[in-house]
Enzyme design. Sequence first.
Site, short mmCIF file in Angstrom:
data_model
loop_
_atom_site.label_atom_id
_atom_site.label_comp_id
_atom_site.label_asym_id
_atom_site.label_seq_id
_atom_site.Cartn_x
_atom_site.Cartn_y
_atom_site.Cartn_z
N TYR A 1 -9.16 5.51 -8.00
CA TYR A 1 -10.01 4.32 -7.87
C TYR A 1 -10.09 3.62 -9.24
O TYR A 1 -9.90 2.40 -9.34
CB TYR A 1 -11.41 4.73 -7.38
CG TYR A 1 -12.43 3.62 -7.35
CD1 TYR A 1 -12.36 2.61 -6.40
CD2 TYR A 1 -13.47 3.57 -8.29
CE1 TYR A 1 -13.29 1.58 -6.36
CE2 TYR A 1 -14.41 2.55 -8.26
CZ TYR A 1 -14.32 1.56 -7.30
OH TYR A 1 -15.25 0.54 -7.27
N ALA A 2 -10.34 4.42 -10.28
CA ALA A 2 -10.42 3.88 -11.65
C ALA A 2 -9.12 3.17 -12.01
O ALA A 2 -9.12 2.07 -12.57
CB ALA A 2 -10.71 4.99 -12.63
N SER B 1 -6.85 1.85 -10.03
CA SER B 1 -6.67 0.61 -9.28
C SER B 1 -7.56 -0.51 -9.84
O SER B 1 -7.15 -1.66 -9.93
CB SER B 1 -6.94 0.83 -7.78
OG SER B 1 -8.29 1.18 -7.57
N LYS B 2 -8.78 -0.15 -10.26
CA LYS B 2 -9.69 -1.17 -10.82
C LYS B 2 -9.22 -1.60 -12.22
O LYS B 2 -9.46 -2.74 -12.63
CB LYS B 2 -11.13 -0.65 -10.85
CG LYS B 2 -11.76 -0.51 -9.46
CD LYS B 2 -11.90 -1.85 -8.74
CE LYS B 2 -12.71 -1.76 -7.46
NZ LYS B 2 -12.74 -3.03 -6.71
N ILE C 1 -24.46 -0.07 -7.42
CA ILE C 1 -25.21 -0.98 -6.54
C ILE C 1 -25.45 -0.23 -5.23
O ILE C 1 -24.54 0.42 -4.70
CB ILE C 1 -24.39 -2.26 -6.27
CG1 ILE C 1 -23.87 -2.91 -7.58
CG2 ILE C 1 -25.22 -3.27 -5.46
CD1 ILE C 1 -24.90 -3.40 -8.56
P1 NAD Z 1 -18.96 -1.44 0.84
O1 NAD Z 1 -18.23 -0.19 1.18
O2 NAD Z 1 -20.40 -1.56 1.21
O3 NAD Z 1 -18.18 -2.70 1.40
C1 NAD Z 1 -16.78 -2.82 1.35
C2 NAD Z 1 -16.35 -3.75 2.45
O4 NAD Z 1 -14.92 -3.83 2.49
C3 NAD Z 1 -16.80 -3.25 3.84
O5 NAD Z 1 -17.40 -4.32 4.52
C4 NAD Z 1 -15.50 -2.81 4.50
O6 NAD Z 1 -15.51 -2.94 5.90
C5 NAD Z 1 -14.49 -3.75 3.86
N1 NAD Z 1 -13.13 -3.23 3.93
C6 NAD Z 1 -12.71 -1.97 3.72
N2 NAD Z 1 -11.38 -1.87 3.92
C7 NAD Z 1 -10.95 -3.11 4.27
C8 NAD Z 1 -9.70 -3.66 4.61
N3 NAD Z 1 -8.61 -2.89 4.64
N4 NAD Z 1 -9.62 -4.97 4.93
C9 NAD Z 1 -10.72 -5.75 4.90
N5 NAD Z 1 -11.95 -5.29 4.58
C10 NAD Z 1 -12.07 -3.99 4.27
O7 NAD Z 1 -18.80 -1.60 -0.74
P2 NAD Z 1 -19.57 -2.55 -1.76
O8 NAD Z 1 -20.45 -1.70 -2.60
O9 NAD Z 1 -20.14 -3.73 -1.07
O10 NAD Z 1 -18.33 -2.96 -2.69
C11 NAD Z 1 -17.80 -4.27 -2.78
C12 NAD Z 1 -16.87 -4.30 -4.00
O11 NAD Z 1 -17.60 -3.96 -5.18
C13 NAD Z 1 -15.70 -3.31 -3.93
O12 NAD Z 1 -14.54 -3.91 -4.45
C14 NAD Z 1 -16.15 -2.16 -4.83
O13 NAD Z 1 -15.07 -1.45 -5.37
C15 NAD Z 1 -16.92 -2.94 -5.89
N6 NAD Z 1 -17.88 -2.12 -6.63
C16 NAD Z 1 -18.97 -1.58 -5.98
C17 NAD Z 1 -19.85 -0.79 -6.71
C18 NAD Z 1 -21.08 -0.18 -6.08
O14 NAD Z 1 -21.76 0.63 -6.74
N7 NAD Z 1 -21.43 -0.49 -4.83
C19 NAD Z 1 -19.62 -0.55 -8.08
C20 NAD Z 1 -18.50 -1.12 -8.70
C21 NAD Z 1 -17.64 -1.92 -7.95
#
Ligand code: NAD
Length: 254
Positions: free
Chosen positions: A157-158, A160-161, A190
């Site tokens: 994951y790290a 890819s980011k 979050i």
């Molecule tokens: P989440 O899991 O709540 O939401 C992710 C969304 O992506 C979901 O609605 C899911 O259905 C959708 N998804 C998954 N696979 C998919 C696909 N193949 N095609 C289309 N949609 C797809 O996560 P989140 O916390 O809302 O995260 C949103 C972004 O923020 C992500 O990129 C995540 O890596 C990043 N992020 C989140 C956090 C955190 O703590 N929540 C921290 C750092 C970065």
Amino acid sequence: MSKIEGKIAVITGATGGIGFAVAKRLGKDGYTVILNGIEDDKGLKAVEELAADGITAEYYGFDITNDEEVTKNISEIGEKYGKIDALINNAGGIGVRARFEEMTTAEYKFVMGLNLDSVFFASRAAIPFLKKGENASIINYTSNAAWNGAGPGAGIYATSKGGVQSITRALAKDLAEYNIRVNAVSPGTIDTPFHAQIKATKPEVFASWKNSVLLGRLGEPEEVAGVVAFLVSDDASFITAETIQIGGGQALGI
Ligand code: NAD
């Protein structure tokens, strides 16, 4: 802020979590919001909820890791509205937890596909329509993990980011001549379904995470949405190739 008229925002992975909060915020700001996702029932409910708030929203179900589906759907959206003003590459996730020694090639490709290929596919498809947009921009999502390598099993994951961090700057260079800005947000922890598994199985671990945040709490999806709304707005017209951390000081590593 005055209402924005006639602007189109496409938000990937927007049926829940941060993506939905972004759709709601941009919708309230006056954008027509196009939500993407893979859970069609949630997508249709999300659009209904937004419509009840007076927001013009549409749902397009497609898998963001599928090159052909992404190109077909984003082109359809672009043709229908004649332009795209904001592309929010929000979809992403941990995908798989595995140490590198045990990680299969399929697992590696899945996580890279979800977080990095997705940004390339969606951005490439949207560029012809962003060129027709007004103060057009792309927002990507990186993470503290890109800097610190993430916890055990989340190394891919790290990785890819880290790629998202680089593609943000590379796209910004590539698109500057068209006045298309490209920025990233880097959310801290979050409280979204992203953490659902650990919240359910190890609530004490989840509860302890706030101790590493300077502000002493986890973030809310709306706190990311506010920064995304700023970055796509005219107030950010001179900001490109930037990453904004939204982590309550978590990056200091207290
Ligand atoms: P989440 O899991 O709540 O939401 C992710 C969304 O992506 C979901 O609605 C899911 O259905 C959708 N998804 C998954 N696979 C998919 C696909 N193949 N095609 C289309 N949609 C797809 O996560 P989140 O916390 O809302 O995260 C949103 C972004 O923020 C992500 O990129 C995540 O890596 C990043 N992020 C989140 C956090 C955190 O703590 N929540 C921290 C750092 C970065």
